[in-house]
Design an enzyme around this catalytic site. Structure first.
Site, short mmCIF file in Angstrom:
data_model
loop_
_atom_site.label_atom_id
_atom_site.label_comp_id
_atom_site.label_asym_id
_atom_site.label_seq_id
_atom_site.Cartn_x
_atom_site.Cartn_y
_atom_site.Cartn_z
N SER A 126 -0.19 2.18 -0.74
CA SER A 126 -1.33 1.63 0.01
C SER A 126 -0.96 0.29 0.63
O SER A 126 -0.14 -0.47 0.07
CB SER A 126 -2.49 1.42 -0.97
OG SER A 126 -3.53 0.69 -0.35
N TYR A 152 -6.24 -2.23 -8.26
CA TYR A 152 -5.87 -1.01 -7.52
C TYR A 152 -4.54 -1.21 -6.79
O TYR A 152 -3.60 -0.41 -6.92
CB TYR A 152 -6.97 -0.63 -6.52
CG TYR A 152 -6.51 0.40 -5.52
CD1 TYR A 152 -6.27 1.71 -5.90
CD2 TYR A 152 -6.28 0.05 -4.19
CE1 TYR A 152 -5.81 2.65 -4.99
CE2 TYR A 152 -5.82 0.98 -3.27
CZ TYR A 152 -5.60 2.29 -3.68
OH TYR A 152 -5.13 3.20 -2.77
N LYS A 156 -0.67 0.56 -7.34
CA LYS A 156 0.13 1.22 -6.29
C LYS A 156 1.52 0.59 -6.20
O LYS A 156 2.52 1.28 -5.98
CB LYS A 156 -0.60 1.14 -4.95
CG LYS A 156 -1.83 2.04 -4.89
CD LYS A 156 -1.40 3.50 -4.95
CE LYS A 156 -2.54 4.46 -5.13
NZ LYS A 156 -2.11 5.86 -5.21
#
Ligand code: UFG
Length: 344
Positions: A126, A152, A156
């Site tokens: 991402s 988050y 990643k």
């Protein structure tokens, strides 16, 4: 030989399954259905006479022995790894959930892959791994420092590091392996047949949120921050059509040769502000939209759009859908036909 698609019942994963089946590939979908929709996979069942086969297993990638058995039974040699939780705000509230699903899940997946001799993996990373580039930053290239600002984004980046380190072990042991980490910008739109689309509960992404308002399912659209250092004061993002994004996965997978470690950004290279997206939805739907200006949402970088040069130069991929209205139209088609998502 089947391709494993983890998270194949989710928004992006289901579009990958659709494309692979169209290409005549055998696909094994593994999804714990925590956020995915079995109905999306059911809709993709190949027609009688098709050479492609689709298998589905409801399984968490953290269930390693069962995962390993599945990979063996289906002779999996390549993996598209989409399975992950992907809501930035939720990751701040419940980081351990994200570390368990995304980081620990990927360790388990790599262990299973290692046990059965998988040779290629394409990982959904991402642009959240870049964190918050300075407000003056132009298009973001792959060499932009990766400093995630949310759990988050951190998970990643862990995924990228796990692959990098696993690769070192493979090189030492002379095991053939190759991987690519694809850093998505804002994925949007739905497949052109209108069969599958974006369904999240709760929905937080800008385009579907505005479309839900256009359908009358929300009283208004909130703009999170109007005082950013951007031309109209609202945040700028790069919205890449989901089918283009999947096309890049197919090209990358085909290009992977043993020993390859590839990193690409996936975006169109043009940024649109929140106000421009709202205007786009007005044009496409013809609906009046009620807009409420609200305070900034914590953690939102002012602008984030891609420099798409690297993947174009190396693999000849570039987004085909560069019209904002076309992306919104495809999302609108799915939402109009599925006002309650896959439930009807
Ligand atoms: N926004 C609004 N109102 C809304 C929803 C969103 O103004 O109701 C704004 C956000 O503040 C942001 C922009 O619209 O400025 C886009 O927001 P999204 O939630 O649609 O997407 P994000 O850019 O926050 O997140 C996306 C992906 C994440 C990824 C992240 C990287 O969905 O998975 O980019 O920055 F991690």
């Amino acid at each position: 030989m089947a391709i494993l698609v983890t998270g194949g019942a989710g928004y992006i994963g289901s579009h990958a399954v659709q494309r692979l089946l169209r290409d005549g590939r055998d696909v094994l979908v593994v999804d714990n259905l925590m956020r995915g929709h079995q109905e999306a996979v059911r809709r993709l069942e190949p027609k009688a006479g098709s050479s492609a086969r689709l298998a589905f297993a409801r399984l968490d990638i953290n269930s390693r022995p069962a995962l390993e058995k599945l990979l063996r039974d289906h002779k999996v040699d390549s993996v598209l790894h989409f399975a992950a939780l992907a809501a930035v705000g939720e990751s701040v509230q419940d980081p351990l959930l994200y570390y368990h699903n995304n980081t620990a899940g990927m360790v388990s997946l790599l262990q299973a892959c290692d046990a059965v001799g998988v040779t290629r993996m394409v990982f959904s990373s991402s642009c959240a791994t870049y964190g918050q580039p300075p407000a003056t930053h132009g298009p973001v290239g792959e060499d932009c420092p990766q400093n995630p600002i949310s759990p988050y984004g951190a998970t990643k980046l862990h995924g990228e590091h796990l692959l990098r380190d696993y690769m070192m072990g493979c090189n030492l042991a002379k095991k053939p392996f190759a991987y690519a980490a694809l850093r998505y910008f804002n994925v949007a739109g739905s497949d052109r047949t209108g069969l599958i689309g974006e369904v999240h509960d709760p929905e937080t992404h800008l385009i579907p949120v505005i479309l839900q308002h256009a359908l009358g399912k929300r009283p208004h659209v909130g703009i999170f921050g109007t005082d950013y250092p951007t031309p109209d004061g609202t945040c700028i993002r790069d919205y890449v059509h989901v089918e283009d994004l999947i096309d890049a996965h197919v090209k990358v997978l085909e290009a992977l040769k043993p020993g390859d470690e590839r990193h690409y950004n996936l975006g169109i290279g043009t940024g649109y502000s929140v106000r421009q997206i709202i205007d786009g939805v007005r044009r496409v739907t013809g609906k009046e939209l009620k807009v409420v200006e609200q305070p900034r949402r914590p953690g939102d970088p002012p602008q984030l759009f891609n420099n798409p040069a690297k993947i174009q130069r190396e693999l000849g991929w570039k987004a085909q859908v560069t019209s904002l209205d076309e992306t919104i139209e495809s999302a609108w088609r799915f939402m109009k036909n599925h006002p309650n998502g896959y439930a009807g």
